[in-house]
Design an enzyme around this catalytic site. Structure first.
Site, short mmCIF file in Angstrom:
data_model
loop_
_atom_site.label_atom_id
_atom_site.label_comp_id
_atom_site.label_asym_id
_atom_site.label_seq_id
_atom_site.Cartn_x
_atom_site.Cartn_y
_atom_site.Cartn_z
CG ASN A 20 -6.36 -2.68 -2.03
OD1 ASN A 20 -7.43 -2.73 -2.51
ND2 ASN A 20 -6.06 -1.80 -1.19
CD1 TRP A 21 -6.36 -7.20 -7.20
CD2 TRP A 21 -8.02 -7.65 -8.74
NE1 TRP A 21 -6.21 -8.44 -7.94
CE2 TRP A 21 -7.38 -8.75 -8.78
CE3 TRP A 21 -9.16 -7.58 -9.34
CZ2 TRP A 21 -7.62 -9.71 -9.33
CZ3 TRP A 21 -9.47 -8.70 -10.20
CH2 TRP A 21 -8.73 -9.83 -10.03
CE LYS A 22 -3.77 0.46 -3.21
NZ LYS A 22 -2.53 1.19 -2.97
CD GLU B 264 -2.39 -1.14 3.90
OE1 GLU B 264 -1.86 -1.90 2.95
OE2 GLU B 264 -3.09 -0.28 3.38
CB SER C 204 6.13 -0.81 -0.50
OG SER C 204 5.89 0.45 -1.19
N GLY D 134 -0.17 -2.83 -5.42
CA GLY D 134 0.19 -2.80 -6.49
C GLY D 134 0.67 -4.23 -6.95
CG HIS E 261 -6.65 1.68 1.75
ND1 HIS E 261 -6.14 2.54 1.20
CD2 HIS E 261 -6.02 0.29 1.47
CE1 HIS E 261 -4.83 2.22 0.61
NE2 HIS E 261 -4.73 1.02 0.79
P1 PGA Z 1 1.00 -1.35 -2.00
O1 PGA Z 1 -0.43 -0.99 -1.66
O2 PGA Z 1 1.29 -2.67 -1.78
O3 PGA Z 1 0.94 -0.89 -3.57
O4 PGA Z 1 1.90 -0.27 -1.36
C1 PGA Z 1 -0.87 -1.37 -0.24
C2 PGA Z 1 -2.26 -0.94 0.14
O5 PGA Z 1 -2.51 0.24 -0.30
O6 PGA Z 1 -3.32 -1.52 0.42
#
Ligand code: PGA
Length: 260
Positions: free
Chosen positions: A9-11, A177, A223, A245, A102
């Site tokens: 998930n590159w956001k 999540e 995370s 991330g 999300h």
């Molecule tokens: P993260 O994000 O791995 O940086 O905690 C996960 C997500 O928001 O899908």
């Protein structure tokens, strides 16, 4: 062993196509020769890079190994929606998956509760994605670990999947999540595999009792790093990981993929 999903998930990252391309090229380069029948890699870039990522996947070795996902979908293909991207558009770009619900869309950071997407909106988006033939990656998870968080989680899952048949739920991937575990939160820390399993079992049991799906595939997210990915991926109850991330830190992401 059932296939494991590694979802990137590159956001809203990276800042340029040049950086995005270098991530893909690095993955391509380092996955050569790895027979990863056991895993399925799904890359979910921001909308502006979807077309280019789709092209790179098709033209590189990644065509055997990676699939394309979007990070959101318009609530309905047939109503006008300023800023919206319809499911049919995503399909035409080559997307097979779409992240829906999300927590950053349910509760945008810095906004007070109630300004983001409700369970009802998430529910409609799941139905639209399925109607378009996309595989929804549906995010659920509690905001904090209050005493009754499992009860809260079941309510969220109930409203998110309301009216969906067992067959429709079997076609989804669900990402558990916990919001507090997502790396961009202050004091974020990953959930432990044991406690994530408790939540995942509660979600699975709730859906089994209420919708009787033939299959429920649940990923863990929050995370995930190269250090802890294996702890989650090695559990048969967990169908994969949703990585934020660490998915744009290319060296680390390749290490995560190699752990399946
Ligand atoms: P993260 O994000 O791995 O940086 O905690 C996960 C997500 O928001 O899908």
């Amino acid at each position: 062993m059932a296939k494991k999903y590694i979802v990137a998930n590159w956001k809203n990252h990276p800042d340029s196509w040049a950086e995005a391309e270098s991530i893909l090229n690095y993955i391509d380069e380092h996955l050569k020769g790895i027979a990863n029948q056991e895993s399925s890699l799904v890359v979910c870039p921001p909308f502006v890079f979807l077309e280019e990522v789709s092209r790179v996947i098709q033209l590189s070795q990644l065509t055997q190994k990676a699939e394309l996902g979007a990070q959101d979908i318009a609530i309905n293909d047939s109503i006008s929606l300023t800023g919206g991207i319809s499911g049919m558009m995503l399909v035409k770009l080559g997307a097979r998956y779409v992240i829906i619900g999300h927590s950053e869309r349910r509760w945008p950071r810095g906004e007070s509760a109630g300004t983001g997407e409700s369970n009802q909106i998430v529910n409609l988006k799941i139905k639209q994605a399925l109607a378009d033939g996309l595989i929804p990656i549906v995010c659920v998870g509690e905001k904090d670990r209050a005493d009754d968080y499992i009860k809260w989680l079941k309510q969220q899952v109930g409203a998110t999947f309301a009216g969906l048949s067992g067959d429709q739920i079997s076609r989804c991937l669900i990402a558990y999540e916990p919001v507090w575990a997502i790396s961009t939160n202050p004091d974020a820390r990953p959930d432990t595999p044991e406690s994530a399993l408790e939540s995942i079992s509660a979600i699975r049991d709730f859906l089994a009792e209420n919708h009787s799906p033939a299959d429920v595939r649940i990923l863990y997210g929050g995370s995930v790093t190269e250090k802890n990915a294996k702890d989650f991926l090695s559990l048969s109850e967990i169908a994969g990981v949703l990585v934020g991330g660490a998915s744009i830190r290319k060296e680390e992401f390749v290490q995560i993929i190699k752990q399946v």
